[in-house]
Design a protein around this motif. Structure first.
Motif, PDB file in Angstrom:
ATOM      1  N   ARG A  41       1.247   4.787   6.844  1.00 63.93           N
ATOM      2  CA  ARG A  41      -0.164   4.813   7.222  1.00 63.93           C
ATOM      3  C   ARG A  41      -0.386   4.134   8.575  1.00 63.93           C
ATOM      4  O   ARG A  41      -1.115   4.644   9.419  1.00 63.93           O
ATOM      5  CB  ARG A  41      -0.995   4.134   6.127  1.00 63.93           C
ATOM      6  N   LEU A  42       0.270   3.012   8.771  1.00 64.87           N
ATOM      7  CA  LEU A  42       0.153   2.297  10.046  1.00 64.87           C
ATOM      8  C   LEU A  42       0.574   3.194  11.201  1.00 64.87           C
ATOM      9  O   LEU A  42      -0.062   3.218  12.252  1.00 64.87           O
ATOM     10  CB  LEU A  42       1.036   1.032  10.041  1.00 64.87           C
ATOM     11  N   LEU A  43       1.658   3.936  10.999  1.00 63.49           N
ATOM     12  CA  LEU A  43       2.174   4.792  12.062  1.00 63.49           C
ATOM     13  C   LEU A  43       1.287   6.023  12.255  1.00 63.49           C
ATOM     14  O   LEU A  43       1.025   6.428  13.388  1.00 63.49           O
ATOM     15  CB  LEU A  43       3.617   5.208  11.752  1.00 63.49           C
ATOM     16  N   ARG A  44       0.837   6.619  11.150  1.00 59.28           N
ATOM     17  CA  ARG A  44      -0.035   7.803  11.269  1.00 59.28           C
ATOM     18  C   ARG A  44      -1.328   7.466  11.992  1.00 59.28           C
ATOM     19  O   ARG A  44      -1.784   8.234  12.828  1.00 59.28           O
ATOM     20  CB  ARG A  44      -0.390   8.364   9.878  1.00 59.28           C
TER      21      ARG A  44
ATOM     22  N   LEU B  35      -5.115  -3.983   5.252  1.00 56.86           N
ATOM     23  CA  LEU B  35      -5.033  -2.697   4.546  1.00 56.86           C
ATOM     24  C   LEU B  35      -6.367  -1.966   4.574  1.00 56.86           C
ATOM     25  O   LEU B  35      -6.416  -0.751   4.762  1.00 56.86           O
ATOM     26  CB  LEU B  35      -4.617  -2.896   3.085  1.00 56.86           C
ATOM     27  N   ARG B  36      -7.448  -2.696   4.404  1.00 56.17           N
ATOM     28  CA  ARG B  36      -8.785  -2.081   4.421  1.00 56.17           C
ATOM     29  C   ARG B  36      -9.074  -1.447   5.776  1.00 56.17           C
ATOM     30  O   ARG B  36      -9.754  -0.438   5.861  1.00 56.17           O
ATOM     31  CB  ARG B  36      -9.870  -3.093   4.052  1.00 56.17           C
ATOM     32  N   GLU B  41     -13.049   7.378   6.138  1.00 57.71           N
ATOM     33  CA  GLU B  41     -13.674   8.444   5.326  1.00 57.71           C
ATOM     34  C   GLU B  41     -12.652   9.511   4.951  1.00 57.71           C
ATOM     35  O   GLU B  41     -12.758  10.132   3.911  1.00 57.71           O
ATOM     36  CB  GLU B  41     -14.844   9.101   6.080  1.00 57.71           C
ATOM     37  N   GLY B  42     -11.673   9.712   5.855  1.00 57.28           N
ATOM     38  CA  GLY B  42     -10.644  10.715   5.597  1.00 57.28           C
ATOM     39  C   GLY B  42      -9.629  10.265   4.556  1.00 57.28           C
ATOM     40  O   GLY B  42      -9.002  11.082   3.870  1.00 57.28           O
ATOM     41  N   THR B  43      -9.454   8.959   4.426  1.00 62.41           N
ATOM     42  CA  THR B  43      -8.492   8.410   3.458  1.00 62.41           C
ATOM     43  C   THR B  43      -9.166   7.320   2.628  1.00 62.41           C
ATOM     44  O   THR B  43      -8.792   6.152   2.705  1.00 62.41           O
ATOM     45  CB  THR B  43      -7.270   7.796   4.173  1.00 62.41           C
ATOM     46  N   PRO B  44     -10.198   7.697   1.836  1.00 55.49           N
ATOM     47  CA  PRO B  44     -10.992   6.699   1.121  1.00 55.49           C
ATOM     48  C   PRO B  44     -10.260   6.011  -0.016  1.00 55.49           C
ATOM     49  O   PRO B  44     -10.702   4.990  -0.513  1.00 55.49           O
ATOM     50  CB  PRO B  44     -12.172   7.515   0.575  1.00 55.49           C
ATOM     51  N   VAL B  50      -2.264   2.247  -2.600  1.00 58.36           N
ATOM     52  CA  VAL B  50      -1.230   1.251  -2.304  1.00 58.36           C
ATOM     53  C   VAL B  50      -1.152   0.209  -3.414  1.00 58.36           C
ATOM     54  O   VAL B  50      -0.056  -0.128  -3.885  1.00 58.36           O
ATOM     55  CB  VAL B  50      -1.486   0.534  -0.955  1.00 58.36           C
ATOM     56  N   VAL B  51      -2.308  -0.309  -3.836  1.00 57.62           N
ATOM     57  CA  VAL B  51      -2.264  -1.345  -4.879  1.00 57.62           C
ATOM     58  C   VAL B  51      -1.782  -0.776  -6.207  1.00 57.62           C
ATOM     59  O   VAL B  51      -1.138  -1.467  -6.988  1.00 57.62           O
ATOM     60  CB  VAL B  51      -3.597  -2.118  -5.025  1.00 57.62           C
ATOM     61  N   SER B  52      -2.074   0.493  -6.441  1.00 57.43           N
ATOM     62  CA  SER B  52      -1.580   1.126  -7.654  1.00 57.43           C
ATOM     63  C   SER B  52      -0.052   1.156  -7.662  1.00 57.43           C
ATOM     64  O   SER B  52       0.597   0.852  -8.668  1.00 57.43           O
ATOM     65  CB  SER B  52      -2.140   2.543  -7.755  1.00 57.43           C
ATOM     66  N   LEU B  53       0.536   1.496  -6.502  1.00 61.94           N
ATOM     67  CA  LEU B  53       1.998   1.474  -6.371  1.00 61.94           C
ATOM     68  C   LEU B  53       2.527   0.062  -6.585  1.00 61.94           C
ATOM     69  O   LEU B  53       3.565  -0.147  -7.225  1.00 61.94           O
ATOM     70  CB  LEU B  53       2.415   1.959  -4.971  1.00 61.94           C
TER      71      LEU B  53
END
Lengths: 218, 159
Positions: A41-44, B35-36, B41-44, B50-53
């Protein structure tokens, strides 16, 4: 058409020639699924194309460096940067770094090491082995931005060097091609361009891709 | 329309206060903020994913460490150490501060091969990750309510 004109069409003298694709393609290596998701995600978000793998062995496989002759470095997209965790089971990030730097095809790819431990001898060891940079985990957006800028700057400098040397090399190539001698001068397998003259000559990998471009012209 | 705005504003306020309290009580640290930032909006659902993983990771690692610690006469401290290292790494990556801190003590118990200490830490890490899971579920529920009421998720500044 004069040789000079051909080259002006294909290689803007400002060094804008993209040997690499406009977006960086980053290979991220980490055994932690959480960290893979975060680094991806950081890279994207930093406008990079990303491929993630879970181990050093997988990374070598992806690059075609695992001894599988069939692969021979062919993959979907050229890798512009490798970001790898240090502590991984099997091949560590350091082992992976060494293997990449030992490869004449891939040694020019910058490698960045990530680690949750701030161990100075470890950092020094990695930098000595040719790592571009060392990131302390947890990795933040600012870290990725910094790395990206560093890599882009290096790539731009390489392009400038490339376009200068290749103007000269293409001229030599054309001279040779018109003579009975079969082998063109910029030979990718030649070892003379690899080491101490690395500053003035492009790496064998870059020359190879340049050759491919030029041979399709002529 | 005014009533709807009030509902959204109230939800946003509740969300903000709740999130701030999680930081103040030490459940979360700055990495959660990082992380927040990566969510839009595209990746809500990015943070939730991530926390689920991370929670899946916790469960898996705690189970395997528990097995390694099971028999007093035959503890695989190397395996436990490896598990703690992984747990510490992933908790650090998501900003799960309390979980990470238990891992620090856990590692110390491992280093001196203190089985009793390890078992206590294992229990504590289990408690902490489950507690965090509940807290974050509440947080994500508030987020969802805001979105459903037509509002935007507030950017919360933690000082």
């Amino acid at each position: 058409m004069a040789v000079g004109e051909v080259m002006r069409m294909e290689i803007p003298s400002g060094g804008d020639m993209s040997v690499t694709s406009p977006e960086l393609h980053v290979l991220a290596v980490d055994d932690s699924i959480v960290d893979r998701k975060v680094i991806e995600r950081l890279l994207r978000i930093s406008a990079c194309k990303v491929t993630t793998v879970e181990s050093g062995a997988r990374a070598l496989q992806y690059l075609g460096l695992d001894g599988d002759k069939g692969a021979s470095g062919l993959k979907d997209l050229k890798v512009n940067l490798i970001v790898t965790d240090y502590s991984m089971p099997g091949l560590t990030g350091y082992d992976l770094l060494k293997k990449i730097k030992e490869s004449s095809v891939f040694r020019e790819i910058p490698v960045v090491i990530m680690s949750s431990e701030n161990i100075l001898p470890r950092i020094e060891q990695c930098l000595r082995e040719g790592a571009e940079d060392f990131l302390l985990k947890p990795v933040k957006l600012a870290d990725v931005k910094r790395i990206k800028e560093l890599i882009m700057r290096n790539e731009a400098e390489d392009c400038k060097t490339l376009s200068h040397s290749n103007k000269r090399k293409l001229a030599e190539y054309i001279d040779d091609a018109s003579s009975p001698s079969p082998s063109p001068s910029p030979s990718p397998s030649s070892s003379t361009h690899d080491d101490s003259s690395a500053k003035d000559f492009p790496s064998s990998k870059q020359m190879k891709s340049a050759d491919e471009k030029f041979s399709s012209l002529l | 329309l005014h009533a709807m705005n009030t509902v959204v504003a109230q939800l946003q306020r509740r969300f903000q206060d709740y999130l701030v309290s999680l930081y103040q009580q030490g459940f979360l640290d700055n990495q959660f903020t990082e992380l927040r930032k990566l969510q839009d909006e595209g990746t809500p659902d990015f943070v939730a994913e991530v926390v689920s993983l991370f929670f899946d990771d916790c469960s898996k690692l705690i189970n395997s460490m528990s097995r390694s610690l099971e028999r007093p006469e035959n503890v695989d401290f190397k395996q436990v150490d490896s598990g703690v290292h992984q747990l510490k790494g992933s908790s650090s990556s998501v900003g799960a501060r309390r979980v990470k801190n238990v891992c620090i003590s856990f590692k110390e118990c491992c280093d001196v091969q203190n089985r009793e200490g390890c078992l206590r830490c294992l229990q504590q890490v289990d408690y902490e990750y489950k507690m965090l899971k509940t807290k974050l579920q509440d947080l994500f529920n508030l987020e969802q309510q805001i979105v459903q009421a037509g509002g935007a998720i507030p950017q919360v500044n933690i000082n």
